[in-house]
Design an enzyme around this catalytic site. Structure first.
Site, PDB file in Angstrom:
ATOM      1  N   TYR A 135       0.702  -1.111  -0.154  1.00 47.93           N
ATOM      2  CA  TYR A 135       0.006  -0.083  -0.093  1.00 47.93           C
ATOM      3  C   TYR A 135       0.780   1.191   0.161  1.00 47.93           C
ATOM      4  O   TYR A 135       1.818   1.339   0.797  1.00 47.93           O
ATOM      5  CB  TYR A 135      -0.859  -0.082   1.196  1.00 47.93           C
ATOM      6  CG  TYR A 135      -1.808   1.335   1.340  1.00 47.93           C
ATOM      7  CD1 TYR A 135      -2.784   1.411   0.461  1.00 47.93           C
ATOM      8  CD2 TYR A 135      -1.546   2.196   2.335  1.00 47.93           C
ATOM      9  CE1 TYR A 135      -3.623   2.579   0.616  1.00 47.93           C
ATOM     10  CE2 TYR A 135      -2.432   3.102   2.439  1.00 47.93           C
ATOM     11  CZ  TYR A 135      -3.343   3.306   1.765  1.00 47.93           C
ATOM     12  OH  TYR A 135      -4.284   4.421   1.652  1.00 47.93           O
ATOM     13  N   CYS A 150      -6.027  14.073   6.954  1.00 45.18           N
ATOM     14  CA  CYS A 150      -5.936  12.907   7.699  1.00 45.18           C
ATOM     15  C   CYS A 150      -7.414  12.459   8.068  1.00 45.18           C
ATOM     16  O   CYS A 150      -7.890  13.294   8.755  1.00 45.18           O
ATOM     17  CB  CYS A 150      -4.815  13.037   8.418  1.00 45.18           C
ATOM     18  SG  CYS A 150      -4.903  11.355   9.391  1.00 45.18           S
ATOM     19  N   ASP A 157      -3.150   5.672  -2.571  1.00 43.45           N
ATOM     20  CA  ASP A 157      -4.163   6.425  -1.965  1.00 43.45           C
ATOM     21  C   ASP A 157      -4.307   7.875  -3.058  1.00 43.45           C
ATOM     22  O   ASP A 157      -3.124   8.306  -3.260  1.00 43.45           O
ATOM     23  CB  ASP A 157      -3.455   6.999  -0.884  1.00 43.45           C
ATOM     24  CG  ASP A 157      -4.325   8.099  -0.065  1.00 43.45           C
ATOM     25  OD1 ASP A 157      -5.466   8.299  -0.595  1.00 43.45           O
ATOM     26  OD2 ASP A 157      -3.918   8.421   1.076  1.00 43.45           O
ATOM     27  N   GLU A 196     -11.507   9.240  -2.016  1.00 43.22           N
ATOM     28  CA  GLU A 196     -12.415   9.468  -0.906  1.00 43.22           C
ATOM     29  C   GLU A 196     -13.595  10.656  -1.414  1.00 43.22           C
ATOM     30  O   GLU A 196     -13.278  11.217  -2.158  1.00 43.22           O
ATOM     31  CB  GLU A 196     -11.327   9.915   0.192  1.00 43.22           C
ATOM     32  CG  GLU A 196     -10.530  11.170   0.041  1.00 43.22           C
ATOM     33  CD  GLU A 196      -9.485  11.085   1.079  1.00 43.22           C
ATOM     34  OE1 GLU A 196      -9.404  12.164   1.748  1.00 43.22           O
ATOM     35  OE2 GLU A 196      -8.407  10.319   0.952  1.00 43.22           O
ATOM     36  N   HIS A 218      -7.822   4.002  -4.465  1.00 44.14           N
ATOM     37  CA  HIS A 218      -8.908   4.604  -3.554  1.00 44.14           C
ATOM     38  C   HIS A 218      -8.965   6.118  -3.564  1.00 44.14           C
ATOM     39  O   HIS A 218      -8.209   6.828  -3.792  1.00 44.14           O
ATOM     40  CB  HIS A 218      -9.079   4.003  -2.203  1.00 44.14           C
ATOM     41  CG  HIS A 218      -7.999   4.542  -1.265  1.00 44.14           C
ATOM     42  ND1 HIS A 218      -8.093   5.696  -0.644  1.00 44.14           N
ATOM     43  CD2 HIS A 218      -7.040   3.879  -0.720  1.00 44.14           C
ATOM     44  CE1 HIS A 218      -7.117   6.109   0.357  1.00 44.14           C
ATOM     45  NE2 HIS A 218      -6.319   4.909   0.179  1.00 44.14           N
ATOM     46  N   GLU A 258     -13.376   4.785   6.578  1.00 42.15           N
ATOM     47  CA  GLU A 258     -12.510   5.317   7.446  1.00 42.15           C
ATOM     48  C   GLU A 258     -13.014   5.509   8.804  1.00 42.15           C
ATOM     49  O   GLU A 258     -14.095   5.943   9.072  1.00 42.15           O
ATOM     50  CB  GLU A 258     -12.117   6.739   7.024  1.00 42.15           C
ATOM     51  CG  GLU A 258     -10.914   7.211   7.653  1.00 42.15           C
ATOM     52  CD  GLU A 258      -9.441   6.375   7.577  1.00 42.15           C
ATOM     53  OE1 GLU A 258      -9.504   5.536   8.064  1.00 42.15           O
ATOM     54  OE2 GLU A 258      -8.414   7.139   7.134  1.00 42.15           O
ATOM     55  N   ARG A 268     -13.489   5.377  -0.709  1.00 43.34           N
ATOM     56  CA  ARG A 268     -13.236   5.785   0.673  1.00 43.34           C
ATOM     57  C   ARG A 268     -14.275   6.643   1.069  1.00 43.34           C
ATOM     58  O   ARG A 268     -14.557   7.661   0.359  1.00 43.34           O
ATOM     59  CB  ARG A 268     -12.044   6.032   1.009  1.00 43.34           C
ATOM     60  CG  ARG A 268     -11.896   6.366   2.312  1.00 43.34           C
ATOM     61  CD  ARG A 268     -10.566   6.927   2.553  1.00 43.34           C
ATOM     62  NE  ARG A 268     -10.274   8.277   3.479  1.00 43.34           N
ATOM     63  CZ  ARG A 268      -9.094   8.590   3.971  1.00 43.34           C
ATOM     64  NH1 ARG A 268      -8.048   8.361   3.499  1.00 43.34           N
ATOM     65  NH2 ARG A 268      -9.371   9.718   4.911  1.00 43.34           N
ATOM     66  N   ASN A 285      -8.697  -0.311   7.701  1.00 45.15           N
ATOM     67  CA  ASN A 285      -7.565   0.582   7.744  1.00 45.15           C
ATOM     68  C   ASN A 285      -7.183   0.301   9.256  1.00 45.15           C
ATOM     69  O   ASN A 285      -7.756   0.775  10.068  1.00 45.15           O
ATOM     70  CB  ASN A 285      -7.797   1.971   7.465  1.00 45.15           C
ATOM     71  CG  ASN A 285      -6.555   2.839   7.911  1.00 45.15           C
ATOM     72  OD1 ASN A 285      -5.455   2.350   7.873  1.00 45.15           O
ATOM     73  ND2 ASN A 285      -6.653   4.047   7.765  1.00 45.15           N
ATOM     74  N   ASP A 298      -6.463  10.149  -2.681  1.00 44.49           N
ATOM     75  CA  ASP A 298      -6.910  11.260  -2.007  1.00 44.49           C
ATOM     76  C   ASP A 298      -8.194  11.474  -2.810  1.00 44.49           C
ATOM     77  O   ASP A 298      -9.157  10.579  -2.808  1.00 44.49           O
ATOM     78  CB  ASP A 298      -6.285  12.531  -2.331  1.00 44.49           C
ATOM     79  CG  ASP A 298      -4.966  12.491  -1.278  1.00 44.49           C
ATOM     80  OD1 ASP A 298      -5.185  11.604  -0.382  1.00 44.49           O
ATOM     81  OD2 ASP A 298      -4.063  13.338  -1.234  1.00 44.49           O
ATOM     82  N   ASP A 345      -0.425  16.256   6.045  1.00 42.21           N
ATOM     83  CA  ASP A 345      -1.583  15.201   5.218  1.00 42.21           C
ATOM     84  C   ASP A 345      -2.843  16.180   5.064  1.00 42.21           C
ATOM     85  O   ASP A 345      -3.784  15.944   5.826  1.00 42.21           O
ATOM     86  CB  ASP A 345      -1.712  14.010   5.800  1.00 42.21           C
ATOM     87  CG  ASP A 345      -2.563  13.212   4.844  1.00 42.21           C
ATOM     88  OD1 ASP A 345      -2.827  13.612   3.511  1.00 42.21           O
ATOM     89  OD2 ASP A 345      -3.436  12.170   5.262  1.00 42.21           O
TER      90      ASP A 345
END
Length: 303
Positions: free
Chosen positions: A51, A129, A92, A121, A119, A194, A164, A216, A94, A65
């Site tokens: 990952y 984050c 990731d 989100e 993924h 998440e 996500r 996660n 974002d 982040d």
């Protein structure tokens, strides 16, 4: 086949392997890798995939982040990591780095980088984050457009598009489940929720959502740390450990530098270090030597 320069497996093969892993009934364990060398260690120790965390990439660049990294930076690091391993790499992405059209472009760039899946989100752009307070999510319809755009741009049907949702902390578990179902209808192959709180919430989410699910297991966050076996028993398909290797490494770096600053030598640290011979073994120096000898085996005749 031995690895020289890059891993033998083509990106298409890794994507097929990822799809098979999701359907296997065995949880796919994906430790985070902050460098190609760490990814090689992940593969050698028998994990199912790697990952690439946006939070880790940000931290490695000396940034928080909060959506400051770019598609170019993320894809570049992902390509470096995916190139050296035969395992599938999940990355990731974002919020897709902009509007739905940007999410579509992101898919094509990540496919070209050799990534097996990404993924996206439902946070507002720029994001933060997922285990911090103060985040915000877009309306469900906007995220549906984001996922539809990503799916429409996919050229390899085996590239996994994961949606996500960060809605659990803001709208509650039931709302997060409703969002997940909408994202599945939009074409998402997998769901990543998440900051679920505990085993009961992971179990309820699995009972309500039919597609593959990602858990996660990040440290110091809002989720209870569950074992891979527990998650597999609950029916989860993937578990990521996004920041674990970076945290381990940075604590070791800090401790080592303190020792050198205080004593003026690293001698007391030798037993805690990876030996040169082990590093060479991981990098497969012998394979490079054989490769080099096999190619440069000619002599130049005197004229």
């Amino acid at each position: 086949m031995s690895r020289v320069i890059s891993a033998p497996s083509a990106p298409a093969e890794k994507r097929i392997a990822f799809r098979k892993g999701l359907a296997s009934g065995k949880i796919q364990r994906l430790p985070g890798a902050f460098s190609p060398l760490v990814a090689m260690q992940v593969q050698q120790l028998g994990f199912e995939g790697v990952y690439v965390s946006g939070a880790v990439l940000s931290a490695d660049l000396g940034l928080p982040d909060i959506g400051l990294t770019t598609l170019t930076e993320v894809a570049g690091r992902g390509q470096q990591i995916a190139r050296v391993i035969d395992l599938p790499t999940l990355i990731d992405a974002d919020t897709g780095f902009g509007e739905p059209m940007s999410a579509a472009r992101t898919v094509t760039v990540l496919e070209d980088a050799g990534i097996a899946g990404a993924h996206f989100e439902d946070q507002v752009n720029p994001k933060r984050c997922g285990h911090l307070d103060g985040k915000a999510v877009v309306p469900t319809g906007e995220m549906v457009q984001r996922i539809r755009a990503a799916v429409s741009a996919r050229r390899d049907p085996n590239f996994v598009i994961c949606a996500r949702t960060d809605a659990r902390a803001l709208e509650g578990l039931d709302a997060a489940i409703d969002r997940a179902k909408a994202y599945i209808d939009a074409g998402a192959d997998m769901i990543f929720t998440e900051a679920l709180a505990d085993e009961a919430e992971f179990e309820k989410f699995r009972a309500c959502v039919a597609v593959p699910l990602l858990a996660n297991m990040t440290e110091f966050g809002k989720s209870e740390l569950l074992s891979a076996q527990t998650l597999e028993n609950l029916g989860y398909n993937v578990v990521i450990y996004p920041v674990t290797t970076l945290r381990i490494a940075m604590q070791a770096v800090e401790n080592g530098l303190r020792t050198i600053a205080e004593t003026g030598t690293q001698e007391s640290l030798l037993d805690t270090m990876q030996h040169r011979a082990r590093l060479y073994e991981l990098l497969q120096y012998e394979n490079y030597n054989e490769f080099d000898t096999g190619i440069f085996n000619f002599t130049v005749a005197e004229s």
